[in-house]
Motif scaffolding. Structure first.
Motif, PDB file in Angstrom:
ATOM      1  N   SER A 131       2.932   8.481  -0.001  1.00 39.27           N
ATOM      2  CA  SER A 131       3.989   8.549   1.014  1.00 39.27           C
ATOM      3  C   SER A 131       4.634   7.172   1.152  1.00 39.27           C
ATOM      4  O   SER A 131       4.073   6.163   0.711  1.00 39.27           O
ATOM      5  N   VAL A 132       5.789   7.133   1.809  1.00 39.09           N
ATOM      6  CA  VAL A 132       6.463   5.851   2.030  1.00 39.09           C
ATOM      7  C   VAL A 132       5.547   4.939   2.848  1.00 39.09           C
ATOM      8  O   VAL A 132       5.326   3.778   2.503  1.00 39.09           O
ATOM      9  N   GLY A 133       4.958   5.511   3.912  1.00 37.66           N
ATOM     10  CA  GLY A 133       4.097   4.724   4.786  1.00 37.66           C
ATOM     11  C   GLY A 133       2.866   4.176   4.073  1.00 37.66           C
ATOM     12  O   GLY A 133       2.337   3.134   4.433  1.00 37.66           O
ATOM     13  N   GLY A 134       2.394   4.884   3.061  1.00 37.29           N
ATOM     14  CA  GLY A 134       1.178   4.466   2.374  1.00 37.29           C
ATOM     15  C   GLY A 134       1.441   3.584   1.168  1.00 37.29           C
ATOM     16  O   GLY A 134       0.498   3.131   0.515  1.00 37.29           O
ATOM     17  N   PHE A 135       2.728   3.330   0.872  1.00 32.90           N
ATOM     18  CA  PHE A 135       3.064   2.685  -0.408  1.00 32.90           C
ATOM     19  C   PHE A 135       2.396   1.323  -0.607  1.00 32.90           C
ATOM     20  O   PHE A 135       1.856   1.033  -1.675  1.00 32.90           O
ATOM     21  N   ASN A 136       2.423   0.473   0.405  1.00 33.38           N
ATOM     22  CA  ASN A 136       1.850  -0.870   0.226  1.00 33.38           C
ATOM     23  C   ASN A 136       0.375  -0.821  -0.130  1.00 33.38           C
ATOM     24  O   ASN A 136      -0.096  -1.549  -0.996  1.00 33.38           O
ATOM     25  N   THR A 137      -0.359   0.068   0.545  1.00 31.66           N
ATOM     26  CA  THR A 137      -1.790   0.207   0.242  1.00 31.66           C
ATOM     27  C   THR A 137      -1.977   0.721  -1.184  1.00 31.66           C
ATOM     28  O   THR A 137      -2.867   0.260  -1.908  1.00 31.66           O
ATOM     29  N   LEU A 138      -1.124   1.670  -1.588  1.00 34.36           N
ATOM     30  CA  LEU A 138      -1.258   2.222  -2.944  1.00 34.36           C
ATOM     31  C   LEU A 138      -0.974   1.147  -3.986  1.00 34.36           C
ATOM     32  O   LEU A 138      -1.655   1.050  -5.010  1.00 34.36           O
ATOM     33  N   ARG A 139       0.050   0.325  -3.692  1.00 35.59           N
ATOM     34  CA  ARG A 139       0.386  -0.728  -4.661  1.00 35.59           C
ATOM     35  C   ARG A 139      -0.774  -1.723  -4.784  1.00 35.59           C
ATOM     36  O   ARG A 139      -1.158  -2.126  -5.872  1.00 35.59           O
TER      37      ARG A 139
END
Ligand code: ATP
Ligand code: MG
Length: 539
Positions: A131-139
């Motif tokens: 999700s957009v909100g989760g993007f930083n953690t995923l990166r």
């Protein structure tokens, strides 16, 4: 279609007709009847009201399949990871990946970057949807894996902007300029190929990656449908989809099986009382798959009246133990399952009044009870407790890369050891009494914590309780209880301990004491994380 034929024996078989193992790729199974309801809504987001019809969902997932193959060069046996809260795009991502011939590993969206990285590495995922909100953690998670994993993000509103470095999931599912004829089906595709790699909840140890095939999940959808009365589900029933899709219960029982039957999913990214009430009132939820904490929320919330949800017809719970009285009060059905069995292994039949029971075996499923001391591995008869062992077409082939666990988990003949203690009665109804790993050992006696929790919950002042063992000098272990009192109630530890002592055998008394807390920590499917409680409350 293959017919799964049970072998006769000393163990319990299902009262239902055997099921046909679909033996087709799972997306074909889910879409097999979609023409009948193609213009009806397949999924709607309770927060934003964005929705897809069955035809739109089918086309969007096929478009995704084409692009995963042609733009990203993904093919069997590649794995795609989904790390999303519940939303209408979840089934599009999963079914699109499956149509491209990929397997899907489902990641808990509240995981930290380290936890996500561990699952990405373990599953060797080649593509990630978030999700957009989760993007930083995923990166951050992808950086930790030191691999280049493309990340596509779902924008849940047009206003949500695409983070730098992310791929727009909405472009991947757009039906414009798609060459559907470019989609290639893997030549050696088989029903026994892995389709999902979900993880067990990690209640008793580290979560384990469970290899589930097209046939495992398809069979379980058939088994669940076979154990439901024909008229209890009609297409366009609405299911408030609050149980997480990353967990096997939400994935099979809520998402896949209900889409295959033409039901509408009203998705919620998390359990929030107001959204949940909106799914029942505004979206007129008619079938509810619950876990005990949400069932208890419904029982204890004065806003939730029958008038508020006149469409509600079927309410069922599973995934963790619930008190008999709570079932009696409003649940029509209870079920039992585990990730390793896709998940459903038991379901109560229509009109069941043995509220403590989790029900009977679904079609093509066999079970035996093996005494806890090893004893007679052939299984014991009605009324005797032991380890619940099952086999059937829904049972996994094994854990991924975990030979040690695989050896411990199967008995010869393909019997899956559930690790749960159970017995069946004269009518073949099963009762789950506890988990083997959680039994408390007092002076050599086994004390089932779930039994003490049920006694505690029957106390009029007690809302919730969790019992676990603490070390005891003389007895080995002693049961200790965490207790949440109902609003505005007061009680002493002694009063609660005495209440229990009057109702149980002497060795089951709460010798380890009673601690009052505001909340019993549970995971999203209602499981008491006893190993965390032990770590936190043993002193
Ligand atoms: P792990 O195997 O990683 O320790 P887990 O067993 O909690 O975690 P799941 O596969 O999500 O992971 O849960 C399956 C377990 O949930 C079952 O083995 C059983 O203990 C419990 N369970 C499921 N349904 C019920 C039910 N209706 N009543 C009691 N317990 C249940
Ligand atoms: Mg387990």
């Amino acid at each position: 279609c293959l017919l799964y034929s049970p072998v006769e024996g000393y163990y319990k078989t299902s009262p239902y007709e055997p099921v046909k193992v679909p033996n087709v790729p799972l997306h074909e199974y889910v879409w097999r009847d979609f023409k009948k309801w193609e213009n009806k809504t397949a999924a709607v987001c309770v927060i934003t009201d964005r929705q897809y019809t069955f035809a739109q969902m089918r086309d969007a997932s096929a478009a995704l399949a084409v692009r995963l193959q042609t733009k990203f060069k993904l093919a069997k046996p590649d794995v795609l990871a989904i790390c999303l809260p519940n939303m209408p795009e979840y089934p599009i991502a999963a079914l699109g990946a499956i149509e491209a011939g990929l397997a899907v590993t489902t990641i808990n969206p509240v995981y930290t970057a380290e936890e996500i990285a561990r699952q990405l590495n373990f599953s060797e995922a080649k593509f990630l949807v978030g999700s957009v909100g989760g993007f930083n953690t995923l990166r951050e998670a992808c950086q930790l894996t030191k691999k280049q994993i493309p990340i596509a993000v779902v924008r849940s509103t047009a206003q949500e902007s695409l983070p730098a470095g992310a791929i727009d999931f909405m472009d991947l599912i757009s039906t414009e300029n798609v060459r559907y004829d470019e989609l290639s089906v893997p030549k050696d595709a088989s029903g026994t190929d892995m389709v999902f790699l979900p993880f067990s909840s990690g209640t008793t140890g580290l979560p384990k990656g469970v290899v589930l095939s097209h046939n495992n999940i398809g069979s379980n959808c058939e088994q669940v449908a076979g154990a439901l009365p024909i008229d209890s589900l009609v297409f366009q029933d609405t299911l408030p989809a609050v149980l997480p899709f990353f967990h096997i219960y939400g994935l099979t029982v809520v998402m896949l099986s209900k889409l295959s039957l033409g039901c509408r999913l009203a998705t919620m990214p998390a359990f929030k009382p107001d959204d949940f009430i909106k799914s029942l009132d505004h979206y007129q939820g008619s079938i509810l798959n619950l876990v005990p904490p949400i069932a208890l929320f419904m029982l204890n919330n004065p806003k939730l009246t029958p008038e508020l949800c006149p469409s509600l017809r079927v309410v069922m719970t599973g995934a963790a133990p619930i008190g008999q009285q709570d079932v009696e009060r409003f649940l029509q059905k209870q079920g039992y399952g585990m990730t390793e069995a896709s998940p459903v292994v038991l379901m109560t039949a229509e009109g069941n009044t043995r509220y403590a029971s989790c029900g009977v075996l679904p079609g093509s499923t066999e079970a035996k009870i093996v005494p806890l001391d090893g004893g007679d591995s052939k299984g014991v008869g009605a009324g005797s407790t032991g380890e619940f062992c099952v086999r059937g077409p829904q049972v996994m082939s094994g854990y991924l890369n975990n030979e040690e666990a695989n050896e411990l988990t199967f008995y010869p003949g393909g019997w899956l050891r559930t690790g749960d203690v159970a017995y069946f009665d004269e009518d073949g109804l099963f009762y789950i009494t506890d988990r083997m790993k959680e039994l408390i050992k007092v002076k050599g006696f086994q004390v089932p914590p779930a039994e003490l929790e049920a006694v505690l919950r029957d106390h009029p002042k007690v809302l919730e309780a969790a019992v676990f063992g603490i070390p005891h000098e003389l007895n080995g272990e002693a049961p200790r209880a965490l207790v949440v009192l109902r609003q505005n109630e007061k009680a002493t530890a002694e009063e609660i301990a005495n209440y229990v002592a009057e109702r149980v055998a002497h060795y089951k008394k709460l010798e380890g004491g009673v601690i009052f807390v505001d909340e019993v920590p549970k995971n999203p499917t209602g499981k008491i994380m006893r190993k965390d409680l032990k770590a936190k409350y043993s002193d």
